[in-house]
Scaffold this active site. Structure first.
Site, PDB file in Angstrom:
ATOM      1  N   ARG A  19      40.840  47.806 -15.082  1.00  7.48           N
ATOM      2  CA  ARG A  19      40.158  46.527 -15.245  1.00  7.48           C
ATOM      3  C   ARG A  19      39.183  46.226 -14.111  1.00  7.48           C
ATOM      4  NH1 ARG A  19      43.975  41.621 -16.556  1.00  7.48           N
ATOM      5  NH2 ARG A  19      44.692  42.353 -14.566  1.00  7.48           N
TER       6      ARG A  19
ATOM      7  N   LYS B 268      57.297  55.803 -19.865  1.00  9.35           N
ATOM      8  CA  LYS B 268      58.440  54.915 -19.892  1.00  9.35           C
ATOM      9  C   LYS B 268      58.161  53.706 -19.009  1.00  9.35           C
ATOM     10  CE  LYS B 268      62.257  55.498 -17.061  1.00  9.35           C
ATOM     11  NZ  LYS B 268      62.024  55.175 -15.646  1.00  9.35           N
TER      12      LYS B 268
ATOM     13  N   ASP C 161      59.089  61.708 -20.777  1.00  3.15           N
ATOM     14  CA  ASP C 161      60.261  61.552 -19.918  1.00  3.15           C
ATOM     15  C   ASP C 161      60.100  62.662 -18.898  1.00  3.15           C
ATOM     16  OD1 ASP C 161      62.798  62.095 -18.703  1.00  3.15           O
ATOM     17  OD2 ASP C 161      63.682  60.773 -20.198  1.00  3.15           O
ATOM     18  N   HIS C 162      59.723  62.318 -17.672  1.00  3.77           N
ATOM     19  CA  HIS C 162      59.293  63.385 -16.760  1.00  3.77           C
ATOM     20  C   HIS C 162      60.436  64.352 -16.420  1.00  3.77           C
ATOM     21  CE1 HIS C 162      60.891  60.894 -13.469  1.00  3.77           C
ATOM     22  NE2 HIS C 162      60.833  61.958 -12.699  1.00  3.77           N
TER      23      HIS C 162
ATOM     24  N   LYS D 203      60.768  68.977 -15.688  1.00  3.79           N
ATOM     25  CA  LYS D 203      61.287  69.664 -14.499  1.00  3.79           C
ATOM     26  C   LYS D 203      61.699  71.082 -14.863  1.00  3.79           C
ATOM     27  CE  LYS D 203      62.964  65.473 -12.215  1.00  3.79           C
ATOM     28  NZ  LYS D 203      62.431  65.375 -10.870  1.00  3.79           N
TER      29      LYS D 203
ATOM     30  N   GLU E 212      70.217  59.376  -5.883  1.00  2.00           N
ATOM     31  CA  GLU E 212      68.981  59.194  -5.107  1.00  2.00           C
ATOM     32  C   GLU E 212      69.310  58.537  -3.776  1.00  2.00           C
ATOM     33  OE1 GLU E 212      65.300  58.248  -7.593  1.00  2.00           O
ATOM     34  OE2 GLU E 212      66.822  56.955  -8.456  1.00  2.00           O
TER      35      GLU E 212
ATOM     36  N   ASP F 155      66.692  52.094 -16.563  1.00  2.00           N
ATOM     37  CA  ASP F 155      65.737  52.881 -15.777  1.00  2.00           C
ATOM     38  C   ASP F 155      66.069  54.376 -15.812  1.00  2.00           C
ATOM     39  OD1 ASP F 155      63.516  53.042 -13.857  1.00  2.00           O
ATOM     40  OD2 ASP F 155      65.059  53.596 -12.400  1.00  2.00           O
TER      41      ASP F 155
ATOM     42  N   HIS G 111      66.487  59.502 -18.735  1.00  2.00           N
ATOM     43  CA  HIS G 111      66.668  60.784 -18.042  1.00  2.00           C
ATOM     44  C   HIS G 111      68.070  61.380 -18.242  1.00  2.00           C
ATOM     45  CE1 HIS G 111      62.901  59.641 -16.434  1.00  2.00           C
ATOM     46  NE2 HIS G 111      63.312  58.991 -15.372  1.00  2.00           N
TER      47      HIS G 111
HETATM   48  C1  BG6 Z   1      61.922  57.182 -12.583  1.00  2.00           C
HETATM   49  C2  BG6 Z   1      62.676  55.937 -12.274  1.00  2.00           C
HETATM   50  O1  BG6 Z   1      61.759  57.327 -13.970  1.00  2.00           O
HETATM   51  O2  BG6 Z   1      62.622  58.313 -12.076  1.00  2.00           O
HETATM   52  C3  BG6 Z   1      62.898  55.806 -10.776  1.00  2.00           C
HETATM   53  O3  BG6 Z   1      61.964  54.808 -12.746  1.00  2.00           O
HETATM   54  C4  BG6 Z   1      63.542  57.061 -10.222  1.00  2.00           C
HETATM   55  O4  BG6 Z   1      63.692  54.661 -10.474  1.00  2.00           O
HETATM   56  C5  BG6 Z   1      62.780  58.299 -10.677  1.00  2.00           C
HETATM   57  O5  BG6 Z   1      63.550  56.961  -8.809  1.00  2.00           O
HETATM   58  C6  BG6 Z   1      63.521  59.560 -10.268  1.00  2.00           C
HETATM   59  O6  BG6 Z   1      62.708  60.668 -10.509  1.00  2.00           O
HETATM   60  P1  BG6 Z   1      62.809  61.996  -9.637  1.00  2.00           P
HETATM   61  O7  BG6 Z   1      61.850  62.932 -10.270  1.00  2.00           O
HETATM   62  O8  BG6 Z   1      62.465  61.618  -8.238  1.00  2.00           O
HETATM   63  O9  BG6 Z   1      64.236  62.448  -9.750  1.00  2.00           O
END
Ligand code: BG6
Length: 477
Positions: free
Chosen positions: A46, A143, A172-173, A177, A211, A230, A235
């Protein structure tokens, strides 16, 4: 091998995700020769910005998040030449004709919605209204895909008005991996494991995503979500699916996603006493969860542990224990398959060792199989457990262990038109359908999360969750 030439538009092109992941990831693919020299990336946002200013923004993002020694000298300039910027209003008419002018025909057109889900419908509508898409165009959505079943269904409906399912790439990243994909290679590329991969031989399975980071500057978003929305709904659910699904007939997007969907639909409802919610306390100078989100009475969980059952032929009777949390002792994501004890040990009590297969997703990606051997020496037939340990970095060498970040892999898959590692609409809805009653239950009961010390392994109640079943969590180290 370069992918086909493309024009990639990133809505939210100056946002955090673009800066940290998407742009540096594209740069690494450019260095690797996978992003074709005539590909183009168009940042859209924007705010007012010229393309020259955007190139500076991209250069800074690459310098900060691009990774070590990625490229030969001079390559960055070549990459920056591929960048353009348009100021655009997702809800208005500003900028859309500029975008129309910029886009080329005869290349793959991909549109990355790196913006909040409330804009997905508006963007989809304007893209078609301005004739920016054709039957081969793709959209990528981030997401959170909704915050419950109703909102996810509404998003799916909004997108479906303008795009076919085969054009929609829900990220979904975790699926990007390297080791997560290895779950499928280990299961379906070896004769060894699959015959034992069921409740007859598997005692239980643990899935941990721990984490060390807290909620940081994302408090506003996170406090409305919590660990369940989240991390678990997406995940951990994806990891659970890959571990539990039946072998797909082939490695093909719908064959894989059909099998994952069946797992989600077979999940048992979770009873309240099979769930532990936690919230971290302050430590040293670091704020507590409640301080970090600026709400002294927040009831959102930063940790969750749960016992999950799958009612199907393969898994009935084998519990899956899931846990994830922030500000824990170590960053460690791991899946552990704990096999049953022998039916009969010819060595008596000395033989009571179990096999455990642990798959480390991050860091130090690798696979360890615990096997029983004889303790060396003349002391008689005493047994011990030793690890058969395979670290990807050691086994494949520093160059062999693929360092490709999840995002860069997934973006290239979008251009290739491969949806295997993306979530299908029905999958996301099924995951919410399972999650919703759990969250509604907490809300109805006014459930208050247990506290845990930052830097610990989580709330003690999580230990008890397994202790009740005479089991223990693997240490988070
Ligand atoms: C994200 C979450 O999708 O994944 C975060 O919103 C989280 O809260 C993250 O920290 C973790 O991803 P990775 O790749 O660091 O394990």
């Amino acid at each position: 091998i370069p992918v086909d030439p493309f024009d990639l538009v990133i809505f939210g092109g100056t946002g955090d995700l673009a800066r940290r992941k998407i742009l540096p990831g594209l740069f690494r693919r450019f260095c690797a020769g996978q992003m074709p020299k005539d590909a183009r990336v168009i940042g859209a946002a924007r705010g007012d910005m010229s393309s020259a200013e955007y190139r500076e923004f991209v250069a800074e993002a690459v310098a900060e998040f691009g990774g070590e020694g990625a490229c030969e000298d001079g390559t960055l300039d070549g990459f920056l030449e591929r960048m353009e910027f348009v100021t655009i209003d997702a809800r208005g008419d500003t900028g859309w004709t500029d975008l129309v002018t910029l886009m080329r025909d005869d290349v793959v057109r991909a549109f990355y919605f790196s913006v909040g889900p409330s804009l997905f419908g508006d963007l989809a509508e304007r893209l078609t209204k301005h004739g920016l898409t054709d039957a081969d165009s793709r959209i990528v959505v981030e997401k959170p895909f909704g915050r419950d079943l109703d909102t996810a269904q509404a998003l799916n409906r909004d997108l479906a008005k303008h795009f076919d399912e085969r054009q929609i790439y829900r990220i979904d990243h975790y699926l990007g991996k390297e080791t997560v994909q290895n779950l499928m290679a280990v299961r379906f590329g070896n004769m060894l494991f699959e015959p034992l991969w069921n409740s007859q031989y598997v005692d239980h399975i643990q899935i941990t995503v721990a984490e060390t980071v807290g909620v940081g500057g994302r408090g506003e978003y996170y406090d409305k979500s919590g660990a369940m929305r989240d991390m678990v709904q997406n995940h951990l659910m994806q990891l659970l699916c890959l571990i539990a699904m039946e072998p797909p007939s082939k490695f093909d997007p719908d064959a894989v996603r059909d099998e994952k969907l069946k797992v989600i639909r077979a999940l048992d409802a979770v009873v309240p006493h099979h769930i532990v919610r936690g919230q971290y306390e302050a430590e040293g100078g670091d704020p507590s969860y409640r301080e970090a989100v600026g709400d002294a009475r927040s009831r959102t969980e930063s940790y969750i542990a749960m016992k999950v059952g799958i009612s199907n032929w393969r898994w009935a009777g084998t519990p899956f224990y899931l846990r994830t949390g922030k500000r824990l002792k170590a960053r460690s994501s791991e899946i552990v398959v704990v096999f049953k004890e022998l039916n009969h040990s010819i060595f008596g009590e000395a033989g009571e060792h179990r096999n455990e297969l642990s798959i480390r997703l991050q860091p130090n990606e690798g696979i360890t199989l615990g096997v029983t051997i004889k303790e060396p020496g003349p002391g008689g037939m005493r047994l011990m457990n030793v690890p058969l340990d395979m670290s990807f970095a050691e086994a494949l060498g520093p160059d062999g262990a693929d360092q490709t970040d999840a995002y860069e892999r997934l973006i290239m898959d979008v251009i290739r038109g491969n949806q295997t590692l993306f979530m299908r609409g029905d999958e996301v809805e099924a995951a919410w359908a399972w999650t919703d009653p759990i969250i509604h239950g907490w809300e109805a009961r006014g459930d208050v999360p247990k506290t845990y010390d930052a830097g610990s392994e989580g709330p003690v109640d999580a230990v008890q969750l397994l202790a009740r079943d005479t089991r223990v969590w693997r240490k988070v180290t």
